[in-house]
Design a protein around this motif. Structure first.
Motif, PDB file in Angstrom:
ATOM      1  N   LYS A 184       5.380   3.696 -21.506  1.00 19.62           N
ATOM      2  CA  LYS A 184       5.051   2.559 -22.364  1.00 19.62           C
ATOM      3  C   LYS A 184       3.774   1.880 -21.879  1.00 19.62           C
ATOM      4  N   ILE A 185       2.922   1.514 -22.831  1.00 21.55           N
ATOM      5  CA  ILE A 185       1.657   0.887 -22.482  1.00 21.55           C
ATOM      6  C   ILE A 185       1.880  -0.488 -21.870  1.00 21.55           C
ATOM      7  N   GLY A 186       2.990  -1.140 -22.218  1.00 21.43           N
ATOM      8  CA  GLY A 186       3.274  -2.460 -21.672  1.00 21.43           C
ATOM      9  C   GLY A 186       3.623  -2.448 -20.199  1.00 21.43           C
ATOM     10  N   ASP A 187       3.974  -1.272 -19.659  1.00 20.97           N
ATOM     11  CA  ASP A 187       4.348  -1.174 -18.250  1.00 20.97           C
ATOM     12  C   ASP A 187       3.158  -0.881 -17.341  1.00 20.97           C
ATOM     13  N   VAL A 188       1.961  -0.830 -17.906  1.00 23.22           N
ATOM     14  CA  VAL A 188       0.787  -0.499 -17.106  1.00 23.22           C
ATOM     15  C   VAL A 188       0.544  -1.551 -16.030  1.00 23.22           C
ATOM     16  N   LEU A 189       0.782  -2.816 -16.355  1.00 24.26           N
ATOM     17  CA  LEU A 189       0.549  -3.905 -15.405  1.00 24.26           C
ATOM     18  C   LEU A 189       1.826  -4.347 -14.696  1.00 24.26           C
ATOM     19  N   ASP A 190       2.860  -3.518 -14.724  1.00 25.87           N
ATOM     20  CA  ASP A 190       4.105  -3.838 -14.042  1.00 25.87           C
ATOM     21  C   ASP A 190       3.898  -3.693 -12.529  1.00 25.87           C
ATOM     22  N   LEU A 191       3.989  -4.804 -11.814  1.00 26.22           N
ATOM     23  CA  LEU A 191       3.735  -4.778 -10.373  1.00 26.22           C
ATOM     24  C   LEU A 191       4.803  -3.992  -9.625  1.00 26.22           C
ATOM     25  N   THR A 192       6.020  -3.959 -10.161  1.00 30.15           N
ATOM     26  CA  THR A 192       7.072  -3.181  -9.501  1.00 30.15           C
ATOM     27  C   THR A 192       6.744  -1.693  -9.541  1.00 30.15           C
ATOM     28  N   LEU A 193       6.302  -1.226 -10.713  1.00 28.42           N
ATOM     29  CA  LEU A 193       5.910   0.175 -10.819  1.00 28.42           C
ATOM     30  C   LEU A 193       4.694   0.472  -9.953  1.00 28.42           C
ATOM     31  N   LEU A 194       3.746  -0.463  -9.926  1.00 33.73           N
ATOM     32  CA  LEU A 194       2.550  -0.263  -9.109  1.00 33.73           C
ATOM     33  C   LEU A 194       2.911  -0.172  -7.629  1.00 33.73           C
ATOM     34  N   SER A 195       3.847  -1.013  -7.200  1.00 30.80           N
ATOM     35  CA  SER A 195       4.291  -0.954  -5.807  1.00 30.80           C
ATOM     36  C   SER A 195       4.929   0.386  -5.493  1.00 30.80           C
ATOM     37  N   GLY A 196       5.708   0.908  -6.453  1.00 25.89           N
ATOM     38  CA  GLY A 196       6.306   2.226  -6.250  1.00 25.89           C
ATOM     39  C   GLY A 196       5.270   3.331  -6.187  1.00 25.89           C
ATOM     40  N   VAL A 197       4.234   3.220  -7.001  1.00 23.62           N
ATOM     41  CA  VAL A 197       3.170   4.228  -6.999  1.00 23.62           C
ATOM     42  C   VAL A 197       2.469   4.266  -5.649  1.00 23.62           C
ATOM     43  N   LEU A 198       2.246   3.095  -5.059  1.00 22.31           N
ATOM     44  CA  LEU A 198       1.556   3.038  -3.775  1.00 22.31           C
ATOM     45  C   LEU A 198       2.350   3.709  -2.657  1.00 22.31           C
ATOM     46  N   GLN A 199       3.645   3.896  -2.869  1.00 24.89           N
ATOM     47  CA  GLN A 199       4.479   4.551  -1.860  1.00 24.89           C
ATOM     48  C   GLN A 199       4.479   6.067  -2.012  1.00 24.89           C
ATOM     49  N   THR A 200       3.845   6.576  -3.075  1.00 22.70           N
ATOM     50  CA  THR A 200       3.837   8.014  -3.320  1.00 22.70           C
ATOM     51  C   THR A 200       2.571   8.651  -2.767  1.00 22.70           C
ATOM     52  N   LYS A 201       2.597   9.968  -2.696  1.00 23.34           N
ATOM     53  CA  LYS A 201       1.441  10.703  -2.197  1.00 23.34           C
ATOM     54  C   LYS A 201       0.240  10.538  -3.124  1.00 23.34           C
ATOM     55  N   THR A 202       0.498  10.528  -4.428  1.00 21.79           N
ATOM     56  CA  THR A 202      -0.601  10.368  -5.378  1.00 21.79           C
ATOM     57  C   THR A 202      -1.218   8.983  -5.275  1.00 21.79           C
ATOM     58  N   GLY A 203      -0.383   7.951  -5.155  1.00 20.36           N
ATOM     59  CA  GLY A 203      -0.901   6.594  -5.012  1.00 20.36           C
ATOM     60  C   GLY A 203      -1.734   6.431  -3.762  1.00 20.36           C
TER      61      GLY A 203
END
Length: 702
Positions: free
Chosen positions: A215-234
């Motif tokens: 969903k485009i509305g989840d692009v600025l979701d800080l929770t998702l962004l925090s999860g991305v930073l914990q991944t290899k790609t992030g």
């Protein structure tokens, strides 16, 4: 004769290697989506009793979230419980509620493959007998919507920005150092840096939604962004941003040095430092792709990652340098036009880059395709064939460019920079009215410029008679002047100063006109050269093909490789069985699952041990053991041993000692089964120092 033949032989070698080795599948790092290769229960099967769990096996390790695996009953209600659990390999399980009624159940999954792409799918199995279901057995990936399209565009722009920035800087540093002072080339390299930086930030923000909801509305979701930073790609994207800060400093020094005059030794030291530092930064940026995508997983990751780095750097040097050459040919000022020597140096650089691309591309294609049939039977292979055709076209155009370059380098060619400068100097000297008339006569505005020059020349000769006339007048009027006072003298001096100031302004204007005429004539002579014109046209065509080539490469990085696609098709065909009641233990049709209840007689001595043997064929197999209590909870036992026996051939027991993976889960790889037949699988379970039991079941291997 030798000088003529050598370039042709070199070009033919380049063409041969590019066509046969343009298996360089991705100008970007190789990618490989994960594919579902097995499941228990298998797709389309009908089992007699409801299983306690559903397991899915993929072609490579994947990342699973809390809702990655779902099981829905015929009414669409979820019947799974708890979060999915990995087994330490490529198999992932989700537990089911107890007492499930008969009917058709739908399993959906959405995971993230090792190359950072979301993979989604669905299949069905039935308990007791098939039934109608309100659930559609399909799953839409989050990569199919607007977010997926934006993410794909971001990937393309990031590759393009990297190629332009690194290749443009390499062209200036290795081929045309005078280009560091050309504004058009500076703008090109800086635009590459800006594009790569902006696209990396966009990918970082889009990543969370891309791998989850879509969903485009989840692009600025800080929770998702925090999860991305914990991944290899992030982590790779953040590292890329940090390296771009160092790249900005490198670009500033590269182009800022053009403003200062240095001796030859200082120039050599600066060039060496920039070359070493730039190579390190460029390799680090390339590694941010290689270390986060499929090169870091699967076959030979220790070799695949540096190969990917070399591959990307070679692409940047070739295509990015080609872009910089195109800009230099079209936009460089006439007084700093790119010379033939720079074009020849880039030709050698491009040749070496293509050789590197061929070598690394062959290796990458072997990893991605695995067979010749994958060229025509898979979408990845078909795109790769199209890309090979584009590479062949580019090499053909490059051959034409080399011919134009050779003509420019011939002695007496009208396009050589030295002869053009001599001709310009002879026809447009720095001073002199006659030269101004000749120089301007070639343009539509020549008469006006010549008239202006004549007027200015006549005016420039006027001050002497004017000064004499003024002196005579002052002598004749000496006595009246003494009577009238100094006011008239000041007025005459002021008039003379104003006239002198006007003459100076006209002289400055004339100088500017002469400079403009000289520049225009240089540009006209340069553009009229047929050899340089042909080179510009061929480089433009080559760059146009390169844009399409980069687009195909980006599509390839998001396409399931041929090797994985064929493995998934074989697994799907192996698991396609008639809809008839059967046990969860398949006989000779693929992976075998055996459920064996046990009771050691002691406290907490009851449970169920489940054996998964894959692919249950002669040769190497992987074995997974799951130990659960009667309530379905996994638990560890002090000791567990497995033995395989083929009584009909007096083979065995063959001991297998599995290693602990997680609570209640043990596994062993490379379990060798020497012969097909009806094998007995024995499991010895010890729950205390004295409580132990051995249970067994038969499985058809072969």
């Amino acid at each position: 004769m030798t000088q003529t033949i050598a370039p042709r032989v070199r070009t033919l070698v380049l063409l041969f290697l590019a066509v046969t080795g343009a298996l360089l599948a991705g100008a970007a790092p190789a990618s490989a989506h994960a594919a579902l290769t097995g499941s228990d229960p298998r797709q389309g099967t009908v089992v007699e009793t409801a299983p306690a769990q559903v397991s899915l096996t993929f072609s490579e390790p994947v990342a699973v979230s809390d809702d990655a695996l779902r099981v829905l009953d015929p009414k669409g209600e979820r019947v799974d419980k708890g979060d999915p659990a990995g087994t330490g390999g490529t198999t992932y399980t989700v537990r089911l509620l107890g007492g499930l009624p008969d009917g058709t159940y739908t399993v959906t999954y959405q995971v993230v493959s090792a190359d950072s792409h979301p993979v989604a799918g669905a299949f069905t199995f039935s308990v007791g007998a098939p039934s109608e279901t309100s659930v559609e057995a399909s799953a839409q990936s989050s990569a199919d919507g607007l977010v997926g399209s934006l993410y794909g565009a971001g990937r393309y722009l990031s590759y393009a920005g990297f190629v332009v920035m690194v290749g443009g800087a390499a062209f200036v540093l290795a081929c045309w150092q005078r280009g560091s002072g050309v504004r058009a080339v500076q703008r090109l390299v800086v635009s590459g840096w800006l594009t790569l930086t902006a696209s990396t930030l966009a990918l970082l923000l889009l990543r969370g939604s891309y791998t989850s909801s879509g969903k485009i509305g989840d692009v600025l979701d800080l929770t998702l962004l925090s999860g991305v930073l914990q991944t290899k790609t992030g982590a790779a994207l953040v590292s890329r941003l940090l390296l771009l800060a160092a790249a900005a400093l490198f670009i500033a020094v590269l182009f800022g040095s053009a403003q200062y005059r240095r001796n030859d030794e200082e120039k050599r030291d600066l060039s060496l430092g920039l070359a070493v530092g730039g190579t390190v930064v460029a390799a680090g940026l390339a590694a941010s792709w290689a270390m986060s995508e499929h090169a870091s997983q699967g076959l030979q990751p220790g070799l695949a990652m540096p190969v990917d780095v070399v591959h990307l750097l070679a692409v940047a040097a070739w295509l990015g340098g080609l872009t910089a050459l195109l800009v230099a040919l079209y936009r460089a000022p006439a007084d700093t036009a790119v010379d033939t020597a720079a074009v020849q140096r880039f030709s050698r650089l491009a040749f070496g880059s293509v050789i590197a691309l061929v070598v690394t591309g062959i290796y990458q294609s072997w990893r991605q395709l695995g067979s010749w049939s994958a060229f025509t039977d898979t979408r990845y292979g078909q795109l790769l064939l199209f890309k090979i055709g584009l590479v062949a076209v580019m090499v053909g155009i490059a051959y034409a460019s080399r011919r134009w370059t050779a003509r420019l380098a011939e002695p007496g060619a009208p396009g050589t920079p030295r002869e053009k400068r001599e001709e310009t100097a002879a026809t447009v000297p720095a001073t002199g009215g006659g030269a101004g008339q000749e120089g301007t006569g070639a343009t539509g505005t020549g008469e006006t410029a010549a008239g202006t020059e004549k007027t200015a020349t006549a005016t420039a000769s006027a001050p002497t008679p004017v000064s004499t006339a003024s002196a005579d007048t002052d002598t004749e009027r000496e006595k009246p002047a003494a009577v009238t006072g100094s006011a008239e003298v000041r007025a005459e001096d002021s008039g003379a100063g104003a006239k002198a100031g006007g003459d100076s302004a006209r002289a400055a204007q004339l100088a500017r006109q002469r400079a403009a005429v000289a520049t225009a004539r240089q540009k006209r002579l340069r553009d009229a050269d047929p050899n340089r014109f042909g080179l510009r046209r061929s480089v433009l065509a080559e760059a146009g093909v390169a844009v399409v080539l980069l687009a195909i490469t980006t599509v390839l990085t998001q396409t399931e490789p041929g090797r994985t696609e064929q493995e998934a098709e074989r697994a799907a065909s192996a698991s396609s069985v008639p809809s008839a009641p059967s046990s969860s233990s398949a006989q000779g049709t693929g992976a075998v699952t055996l459920n064996m209840p046990f009771d050691t007689g002691g406290k907490d001595g009851k449970g169920v041990v489940t054996i998964d043997l894959d692919p249950a064929r002669v040769g190497g197999n992987s074995l997974h053991v799951y130990v659960e209590r009667t309530d379905g909870k996994a638990f560890d036992v002090p000791e567990l041993k497995v033995a395989l026996t083929l009584s009909a051939k007096s083979i065995g027991p063959l001991p297998v000692v599995p290693d602990r993976v997680s609570t209640g889960h043990l596994s062993a790889s490379g379990v060798q089964i020497p012969m097909a037949g009806d094998w007995t699988v024995e499991v010895t379970v010890r729950t205390s120092d004295i409580d132990q039991v051995t249970v067994s079941k038969n499985a058809q291997i072969g």
